[in-house]
Design a protein around this motif. Structure first.
Motif, PDB file in Angstrom:
ATOM      1  N   LEU A   1       6.640  32.814  35.590  1.00 58.86           N
ATOM      2  CA  LEU A   1       8.197  32.449  35.710  1.00 58.86           C
ATOM      3  C   LEU A   1       8.823  33.677  35.616  1.00 58.86           C
ATOM      4  N   LEU A   2       9.228  34.251  34.245  1.00 64.34           N
ATOM      5  CA  LEU A   2       9.272  35.664  34.117  1.00 64.34           C
ATOM      6  C   LEU A   2       9.518  36.560  35.422  1.00 64.34           C
ATOM      7  N   GLU A   3       8.218  37.058  35.159  1.00 62.79           N
ATOM      8  CA  GLU A   3       7.677  37.750  36.539  1.00 62.79           C
ATOM      9  C   GLU A   3       8.601  37.449  38.222  1.00 62.79           C
ATOM     10  N   LEU A   4       8.227  36.349  38.201  1.00 60.81           N
ATOM     11  CA  LEU A   4       8.918  35.707  39.307  1.00 60.81           C
ATOM     12  C   LEU A   4      10.258  35.994  39.493  1.00 60.81           C
ATOM     13  N   ASP A   5      11.462  35.323  38.367  1.00 57.60           N
ATOM     14  CA  ASP A   5      12.287  36.081  37.825  1.00 57.60           C
ATOM     15  C   ASP A   5      13.179  37.440  38.259  1.00 57.60           C
ATOM     16  N   GLN A   6      11.770  38.268  37.413  1.00 60.21           N
ATOM     17  CA  GLN A   6      12.733  39.509  37.811  1.00 60.21           C
ATOM     18  C   GLN A   6      12.085  40.752  39.044  1.00 60.21           C
ATOM     19  N   ARG A   7      11.331  39.732  39.912  1.00 62.75           N
ATOM     20  CA  ARG A   7      11.151  39.557  41.758  1.00 62.75           C
ATOM     21  C   ARG A   7      12.210  39.607  41.811  1.00 62.75           C
ATOM     22  N   CYS A   8      12.626  38.040  42.115  1.00 62.90           N
ATOM     23  CA  CYS A   8      14.268  37.628  42.237  1.00 62.90           C
ATOM     24  C   CYS A   8      15.200  38.673  42.238  1.00 62.90           C
ATOM     25  N   THR A   9      15.405  39.003  40.684  1.00 66.34           N
ATOM     26  CA  THR A   9      16.608  40.484  40.219  1.00 66.34           C
ATOM     27  C   THR A   9      16.343  41.620  41.492  1.00 66.34           C
ATOM     28  N   GLU A  10      15.112  42.083  41.290  1.00 64.72           N
ATOM     29  CA  GLU A  10      15.047  43.445  41.920  1.00 64.72           C
ATOM     30  C   GLU A  10      15.196  43.474  43.663  1.00 64.72           C
ATOM     31  N   GLN A  11      14.957  41.882  43.948  1.00 64.23           N
ATOM     32  CA  GLN A  11      15.502  42.079  45.009  1.00 64.23           C
ATOM     33  C   GLN A  11      16.504  41.762  45.459  1.00 64.23           C
ATOM     34  N   GLN A  12      17.247  41.001  44.596  1.00 58.22           N
ATOM     35  CA  GLN A  12      18.984  41.217  45.521  1.00 58.22           C
ATOM     36  C   GLN A  12      19.349  42.570  44.693  1.00 58.22           C
TER      37      GLN A  12
ATOM     38  N   GLU B   1       6.572  41.628  51.441  1.00 64.71           N
ATOM     39  CA  GLU B   1       5.004  41.731  50.411  1.00 64.71           C
ATOM     40  C   GLU B   1       4.335  41.986  49.509  1.00 64.71           C
ATOM     41  N   ILE B   2       6.134  42.222  48.890  1.00 67.45           N
ATOM     42  CA  ILE B   2       5.562  42.695  47.474  1.00 67.45           C
ATOM     43  C   ILE B   2       5.296  41.287  46.730  1.00 67.45           C
ATOM     44  N   GLN B   3       6.447  40.394  47.185  1.00 70.56           N
ATOM     45  CA  GLN B   3       6.624  39.248  46.838  1.00 70.56           C
ATOM     46  C   GLN B   3       5.297  38.027  46.775  1.00 70.56           C
ATOM     47  N   GLN B   4       4.367  38.548  47.803  1.00 63.35           N
ATOM     48  CA  GLN B   4       3.413  37.953  48.035  1.00 63.35           C
ATOM     49  C   GLN B   4       2.138  37.928  47.469  1.00 63.35           C
ATOM     50  N   MET B   5       2.399  39.699  47.072  1.00 61.67           N
ATOM     51  CA  MET B   5       1.265  40.299  46.133  1.00 61.67           C
ATOM     52  C   MET B   5       1.298  39.492  44.645  1.00 61.67           C
ATOM     53  N   THR B   6       2.675  39.856  44.514  1.00 62.44           N
ATOM     54  CA  THR B   6       2.501  39.531  42.835  1.00 62.44           C
ATOM     55  C   THR B   6       2.696  38.117  42.902  1.00 62.44           C
ATOM     56  N   GLU B   7       2.809  37.470  43.976  1.00 65.15           N
ATOM     57  CA  GLU B   7       2.146  35.905  44.145  1.00 65.15           C
ATOM     58  C   GLU B   7       0.932  35.769  43.374  1.00 65.15           C
ATOM     59  N   ARG B   8       0.266  36.331  44.652  1.00 68.40           N
ATOM     60  CA  ARG B   8      -1.149  36.067  44.723  1.00 68.40           C
ATOM     61  C   ARG B   8      -1.991  36.912  43.218  1.00 68.40           C
ATOM     62  N   LYS B   9      -1.211  37.744  42.721  1.00 64.44           N
ATOM     63  CA  LYS B   9      -2.149  38.389  41.671  1.00 64.44           C
ATOM     64  C   LYS B   9      -2.313  37.294  40.060  1.00 64.44           C
ATOM     65  N   LEU B  10      -0.867  36.613  40.498  1.00 60.18           N
ATOM     66  CA  LEU B  10      -0.430  36.044  39.446  1.00 60.18           C
ATOM     67  C   LEU B  10      -0.836  34.030  39.029  1.00 60.18           C
ATOM     68  N   MET B  11      -1.525  33.878  40.783  1.00 60.16           N
ATOM     69  CA  MET B  11      -1.796  32.892  40.917  1.00 60.16           C
ATOM     70  C   MET B  11      -3.090  33.049  40.552  1.00 60.16           C
ATOM     71  N   GLU B  12      -4.145  33.905  40.941  1.00 56.57           N
ATOM     72  CA  GLU B  12      -5.564  34.894  40.513  1.00 56.57           C
ATOM     73  C   GLU B  12      -5.322  34.775  38.084  1.00 56.57           C
ATOM     74  N   GLN B  13      -4.758  35.551  37.904  1.00 55.46           N
ATOM     75  CA  GLN B  13      -4.531  35.294  36.711  1.00 55.46           C
ATOM     76  C   GLN B  13      -4.435  34.050  36.559  1.00 55.46           C
ATOM     77  N   ARG B  14      -4.076  32.775  37.204  1.00 51.34           N
ATOM     78  CA  ARG B  14      -3.989  31.692  36.036  1.00 51.34           C
ATOM     79  C   ARG B  14      -5.563  31.444  36.076  1.00 51.34           C
TER      80      ARG B  14
ATOM     81  N   THR C   1      21.853  36.909  40.514  1.00 53.58           N
ATOM     82  CA  THR C   1      22.857  35.300  39.804  1.00 53.58           C
ATOM     83  C   THR C   1      21.189  35.057  39.502  1.00 53.58           C
ATOM     84  N   SER C   2      21.451  34.398  38.721  1.00 52.71           N
ATOM     85  CA  SER C   2      20.208  32.764  38.047  1.00 52.71           C
ATOM     86  C   SER C   2      20.460  31.582  38.734  1.00 52.71           C
ATOM     87  N   ASN C   3      21.902  31.713  39.249  1.00 54.10           N
ATOM     88  CA  ASN C   3      22.489  30.699  40.003  1.00 54.10           C
ATOM     89  C   ASN C   3      21.543  29.509  40.548  1.00 54.10           C
ATOM     90  N   PRO C   4      21.063  28.159  40.820  1.00 52.47           N
ATOM     91  CA  PRO C   4      20.315  28.302  41.747  1.00 52.47           C
ATOM     92  C   PRO C   4      20.936  27.930  43.032  1.00 52.47           C
TER      93      PRO C   4
END
Length: 197
Positions: free
Chosen positions: A141-152, A66-79, A166-169
């Motif tokens: 990208l930085l914000e999405l990477d930060q979310r990824c790290t928080e999730q991990q 849910e947090i990921q979806q809200m973050t992506e939606r917010k970032l898409m709206e800002q862009r 990890t940041s290994n793809p």
């Protein structure tokens, strides 16, 4: 004696739920590309199933999703808002340039200078827009990477096998597959043993 029977029943329910989840995880793992299947052996899938038994990880993953979806939606709206702002800026510039060209129709010798000035302004605006879009994309990208790290981190702390920062793809992709598995399992009914802690 009844207490022992209750404990034995709880143990059996947990074992059945574990087996059902493990079977489903095994089936899901067969659907991923072969290079990732090799990285999801039985022992890993069993450890993942064990971490899901009390239902806590399901709730954590749903919350993270849910947090990921809200973050992506917010970032898409800002862009999108930035793109719209740029569109308005370009339209205003085009109107200004047309007006300037129309104003110098009575002085044709000024037309080349006005066209040159307009071209320079257009080029400057295009560069500014490109820069601002690149800056926005980097921030996204930085914000999405930060979310990824928080999730991990959250899933590592929750004891989900295979999760660590990890940041290994390849590792991130494997973790994404496991998250998809967990989301799919969360929507399935594994009987009353789901509620057993």
């Amino acid at each position: 004696m009844a207490n022992f029977d209750d404990q034995e029943s709880v143990r059996r329910n947990r074992q059945q739920t574990h087996y059902a989840m493990l079977s489903e995880l095994t089936r899901l793992a067969r659907e991923v590309p072969a290079s990732f299947q090799q990285r999801l052996p039985y022992s890993t899938l069993s450890a993942i199933a064990s971490s899901l038994l009390d239902g806590t990880v399901f709730e954590i993953v749903k919350h993270l999703y849910e947090i990921q979806q809200m973050t992506e939606r917010k970032l898409m709206e800002q862009r999108a808002q930035l793109v719209n702002t740029h569109k308005v800026m370009k339209q205003e510039q085009q109107r200004k340039h047309r007006s300037e060209l129309e104003n110098c129709q009575s002085k044709p010798h000024n037309i080349p200078l006005v066209k040159h000035t307009n071209d320079k302004e257009k080029e400057a605006l295009d560069k500014r827009i490109e820069y601002e879009i690149n800056q926005m994309d980097e921030r996204i990208l930085l914000e999405l990477d930060q979310r990824c790290t928080e999730q991990q981190t959250t899933l590592e702390k929750a004891g989900v096998h295979g999760f660590y920062c990890t940041s290994n793809p390849q590792e991130v992709k494997l973790q994404m597959y496991v998250l998809k598995f967990i989301l799919k399992l969360s929507s399935m009914d594994f009987g009353s043993a789901n509620a057993v802690t």
